[in-house]
Design a protein around this motif. Structure first.
Motif, mmCIF file in Angstrom:
data_model
loop_
_atom_site.group_PDB
_atom_site.id
_atom_site.type_symbol
_atom_site.label_atom_id
_atom_site.label_comp_id
_atom_site.label_asym_id
_atom_site.label_seq_id
_atom_site.Cartn_x
_atom_site.Cartn_y
_atom_site.Cartn_z
ATOM 1 N N SER A 19 -12.158 -48.906 -54.094
ATOM 2 C CA SER A 19 -12.690 -48.016 -55.085
ATOM 3 C C SER A 19 -12.230 -46.754 -54.740
ATOM 4 O O SER A 19 -12.090 -45.792 -55.571
ATOM 5 C CB SER A 19 -14.450 -48.184 -55.229
ATOM 6 O OG SER A 19 -14.682 -49.355 -55.523
ATOM 7 N N THR A 20 -12.360 -46.086 -53.458
ATOM 8 C CA THR A 20 -11.962 -44.997 -52.978
ATOM 9 C C THR A 20 -10.542 -44.790 -53.175
ATOM 10 O O THR A 20 -10.048 -43.675 -53.811
ATOM 11 C CB THR A 20 -12.142 -44.814 -51.141
ATOM 12 O OG1 THR A 20 -13.547 -44.984 -51.080
ATOM 13 C CG2 THR A 20 -11.833 -43.576 -50.843
ATOM 14 N N THR A 21 -9.549 -45.785 -52.987
ATOM 15 C CA THR A 21 -8.346 -45.471 -53.520
ATOM 16 C C THR A 21 -8.135 -45.241 -54.762
ATOM 17 O O THR A 21 -7.316 -44.438 -55.335
ATOM 18 C CB THR A 21 -7.603 -46.911 -52.887
ATOM 19 O OG1 THR A 21 -7.758 -47.112 -51.712
ATOM 20 C CG2 THR A 21 -5.970 -46.887 -53.255
ATOM 21 N N MET A 22 -8.760 -46.079 -55.787
ATOM 22 C CA MET A 22 -8.784 -45.784 -57.157
ATOM 23 C C MET A 22 -9.020 -44.608 -57.434
ATOM 24 O O MET A 22 -8.425 -43.831 -58.571
ATOM 25 C CB MET A 22 -9.543 -46.928 -58.122
ATOM 26 C CG MET A 22 -8.994 -48.367 -57.858
ATOM 27 S SD MET A 22 -7.285 -48.743 -58.675
ATOM 28 C CE MET A 22 -7.922 -48.402 -60.181
ATOM 29 N N THR A 23 -10.060 -43.987 -56.845
ATOM 30 C CA THR A 23 -10.750 -42.538 -57.348
ATOM 31 C C THR A 23 -9.551 -41.642 -56.857
ATOM 32 O O THR A 23 -9.184 -40.579 -57.672
ATOM 33 C CB THR A 23 -11.963 -42.323 -56.520
ATOM 34 O OG1 THR A 23 -12.814 -43.404 -56.998
ATOM 35 C CG2 THR A 23 -12.554 -40.940 -56.902
ATOM 36 N N VAL A 24 -8.951 -41.833 -55.636
ATOM 37 C CA VAL A 24 -8.087 -40.615 -55.384
ATOM 38 C C VAL A 24 -6.841 -40.769 -56.324
ATOM 39 O O VAL A 24 -6.076 -39.867 -56.649
ATOM 40 C CB VAL A 24 -7.701 -41.052 -53.914
ATOM 41 C CG1 VAL A 24 -6.261 -39.996 -53.369
ATOM 42 C CG2 VAL A 24 -8.926 -40.606 -52.919
ATOM 43 N N LEU A 25 -6.429 -41.925 -56.709
ATOM 44 C CA LEU A 25 -5.284 -42.186 -57.556
ATOM 45 C C LEU A 25 -5.458 -41.456 -58.786
ATOM 46 O O LEU A 25 -4.622 -41.033 -59.359
ATOM 47 C CB LEU A 25 -5.035 -43.938 -57.439
ATOM 48 C CG LEU A 25 -3.606 -44.100 -58.260
ATOM 49 C CD1 LEU A 25 -2.652 -43.615 -57.213
ATOM 50 C CD2 LEU A 25 -3.658 -45.630 -58.221
ATOM 51 N N VAL A 26 -6.773 -41.577 -59.330
ATOM 52 C CA VAL A 26 -7.213 -40.920 -60.627
ATOM 53 C C VAL A 26 -7.047 -39.407 -60.455
ATOM 54 O O VAL A 26 -6.477 -38.679 -61.351
ATOM 55 C CB VAL A 26 -8.190 -41.544 -61.137
ATOM 56 C CG1 VAL A 26 -8.698 -40.664 -62.344
ATOM 57 C CG2 VAL A 26 -8.107 -42.831 -61.539
ATOM 58 N N LEU A 27 -7.647 -38.980 -59.166
ATOM 59 C CA LEU A 27 -7.757 -37.570 -59.154
ATOM 60 C C LEU A 27 -6.644 -36.789 -58.848
ATOM 61 O O LEU A 27 -6.259 -35.712 -59.348
ATOM 62 C CB LEU A 27 -8.736 -37.218 -58.037
ATOM 63 C CG LEU A 27 -10.250 -37.548 -58.267
ATOM 64 C CD1 LEU A 27 -11.130 -37.084 -57.054
ATOM 65 C CD2 LEU A 27 -10.912 -36.622 -59.584
ATOM 66 N N VAL A 28 -5.643 -37.202 -58.280
ATOM 67 C CA VAL A 28 -4.370 -36.535 -57.915
ATOM 68 C C VAL A 28 -3.744 -35.920 -58.981
ATOM 69 O O VAL A 28 -3.227 -34.777 -59.341
ATOM 70 C CB VAL A 28 -3.484 -37.527 -56.979
ATOM 71 C CG1 VAL A 28 -2.127 -36.814 -56.997
ATOM 72 C CG2 VAL A 28 -4.120 -37.648 -55.608
ATOM 73 N N PRO A 29 -3.215 -36.924 -60.025
ATOM 74 C CA PRO A 29 -2.441 -36.363 -61.173
ATOM 75 C C PRO A 29 -3.327 -35.330 -62.088
ATOM 76 O O PRO A 29 -2.979 -34.559 -62.527
ATOM 77 C CB PRO A 29 -2.153 -37.673 -62.151
ATOM 78 C CG PRO A 29 -3.034 -38.588 -61.763
ATOM 79 C CD PRO A 29 -3.483 -38.342 -60.239
ATOM 80 N N ILE A 30 -4.666 -35.607 -62.073
ATOM 81 C CA ILE A 30 -5.529 -34.688 -63.070
ATOM 82 C C ILE A 30 -5.573 -33.104 -62.275
ATOM 83 O O ILE A 30 -5.294 -32.424 -63.101
ATOM 84 C CB ILE A 30 -7.023 -35.033 -63.102
ATOM 85 C CG1 ILE A 30 -6.969 -36.504 -64.147
ATOM 86 C CG2 ILE A 30 -7.750 -34.257 -63.758
ATOM 87 C CD1 ILE A 30 -8.155 -37.171 -64.122
ATOM 88 N N VAL A 31 -5.597 -33.036 -60.965
ATOM 89 C CA VAL A 31 -5.881 -31.968 -60.043
ATOM 90 C C VAL A 31 -4.410 -31.233 -60.226
ATOM 91 O O VAL A 31 -4.186 -30.037 -60.200
ATOM 92 C CB VAL A 31 -6.419 -32.324 -58.641
ATOM 93 C CG1 VAL A 31 -6.208 -30.810 -57.861
ATOM 94 C CG2 VAL A 31 -7.703 -32.736 -58.788
ATOM 95 N N ALA A 32 -3.186 -32.081 -60.050
ATOM 96 C CA ALA A 32 -1.921 -31.492 -60.143
ATOM 97 C C ALA A 32 -1.820 -30.846 -61.518
ATOM 98 O O ALA A 32 -1.171 -29.697 -61.556
ATOM 99 C CB ALA A 32 -1.061 -32.551 -59.928
ATOM 100 N N MET A 33 -2.266 -31.602 -62.495
ATOM 101 C CA MET A 33 -1.787 -30.839 -63.840
ATOM 102 C C MET A 33 -2.442 -29.875 -64.180
ATOM 103 O O MET A 33 -2.130 -28.696 -64.528
ATOM 104 C CB MET A 33 -2.229 -32.093 -64.872
ATOM 105 C CG MET A 33 -1.975 -31.606 -66.352
ATOM 106 S SD MET A 33 -2.205 -32.961 -67.631
ATOM 107 C CE MET A 33 -4.099 -32.961 -67.300
ATOM 108 N N LEU A 34 -3.914 -30.065 -63.642
ATOM 109 C CA LEU A 34 -4.493 -28.670 -63.929
ATOM 110 C C LEU A 34 -4.275 -27.422 -62.991
ATOM 111 O O LEU A 34 -4.209 -26.358 -63.467
ATOM 112 C CB LEU A 34 -6.132 -28.849 -63.468
ATOM 113 C CG LEU A 34 -7.354 -27.815 -63.908
ATOM 114 C CD1 LEU A 34 -7.269 -27.610 -65.258
ATOM 115 C CD2 LEU A 34 -8.766 -28.325 -63.329
#
Length: 350
Positions: free
Chosen positions: A46-61
């Motif tokens: 679950s932690t890995t999936m959370t980081v995996l989702v957050l990284v592209p969103i934060v990078a795009m923002l």
């Protein structure tokens, strides 16, 4: 900002102009996210999936904010809100997906371990049974050849050979019956005809058949049944459970020893306890006594020369399967001069 009146070429030129700036802003975020993923790789899914989702969103923002120069106009505000909305929606989905994948992974790993254990048990069973089948078959073959060749001719010798052949044949038949019963249990094909069964009568019938065996070995069988529990079960299968436990106790009790069979009621359960005088079972082996083909170490009292040899190591495994088919429990523990096998079966509703 891009002017709507710009031509397609101007738009391409503008995009190429801001691309190095966007890459300069996005790549560090991606690098940090990659390092973070590497750091949490051994953590929960679950932690890995959370980081995996957050990284592209934060990078795009980060890229959008940097290219716009942090000029919060309507368009930038809208894009930021969209990114936040995507994050709010995808994070719970990622957590749920991580939990589901983790549960499935654990289930698959446990299934593989169970399959490996079952395969090892099957190989062990085949090895034990192959050995046990060869021994009586070799004896039957040798005695049959002796009779056919006329090596023995006196009536007494012929009768003795016939008796021994009959005994080995019965032993083989018992092993085949055990294998058939165990295959039904492990395949889930066991079908019980349930009715109210007087457990004391089952024990009485079994002991009547087992006492002659105990007498030949000079083992005393003692029964104590102050109560008469009525259980919901199948008479033949319950008789087999009692028979397997009593015969196992007689086999491992030395001459002049005692096998005690006791019936009792504890709450909503009928209790059948079979005590032997085997000398005890090592603690490391107590958890394995109900495994297929497990016979234990030399701590169990061996059969004297000339006595009936041990079976295929299936009796206790069959007893466990039949007890569990009655929604009961069976366990073993050291008790007094030997060990106690205790069966608990729910009482019939009255």
């Amino acid at each position: 900002m891009i002017d709507p009146s710009e031509s397609f070429g101007d738009m391409i030129e503008h995009a190429l102009h801001i691309l190095p700036v966007a890459l300069a802003l996005v790549l560090p975020v991606v690098a940090v996210g990659t390092a973070l993923l590497y750091w949490v790789r051994r953590g929960s899914l679950s932690t890995t999936m959370t980081v995996l989702v957050l990284v592209p969103i934060v990078a795009m923002l980060t890229g959008v904010l940097g290219v716009s120069g942090f000029m919060f106009n309507a368009t930038l505000t809208t894009m930021s809100l969209v990114c936040l909305l995507v994050m709010v929606v995808t994070l719970p989905v990622a957590l749920l997906l991580g939990h589901a994948i983790a549960r499935r992974s654990v289930w698959e790993r446990e299934a593989r371990e169970r399959e490996r254990a079952a395969e090892a048990s099957r190989r062990e069973l085949v090895a034990w049974i192959s050995h046990d089948l060869r021994t009586p078959l070799a004896g039957i073959r040798a005695m049959a050849e002796a009779l056919a060749d006329g090596v023995v001719s006196s009536p007494g010798e012929v009768a003795g050979y016939a008796t021994r052949i009959g005994g080995e044949t019965r032993r083989l038949s018992g092993m085949v019956d055990d294998l058939f019963e165990l295959s039904r249990i492990t395949a889930g094909a066991l079908q019980l005809t349930m009715s109210q069964v007087a457990l004391r009568e089952v024990v009485s019938d079994v002991l009547a058949a087992q006492v002659p065996v105990a007498q030949r070995k000079r083992v005393l069988v003692r029964a104590e049944a102050p109560t008469a529990p009525i259980v919901l079960g199948s008479d033949p299968e319950l008789a087999r459970v009692v028979g397997n436990l009593v015969s196992n106790a007689i086999r491992h009790t030395p001459p002049n020893g005692t096998v005690a069979v006791q019936l009792a009621i504890d709450g909503h359960d009928a209790i059948l306890a079979v005590d032997d005088a085997c000398g005890g079972i090592p603690d490391a082996e107590l958890g394995r006594v109900f495994e297929v083909a497990f016979r234990g170490s030399a701590a169990r009292t061996p059969s004297p020369a000339g006595e009936e040899q041990a079976g295929g190591g299936l009796g206790l495994a069959i007893a466990k399967g039949l007890v569990e088919a009655h929604k009961g429990r069976i366990n073993a523990h050291n008790h007094g001069p030997g060990c106690r096998f205790e069966v608990r079966i729910p009482l019939a509703a009255v």
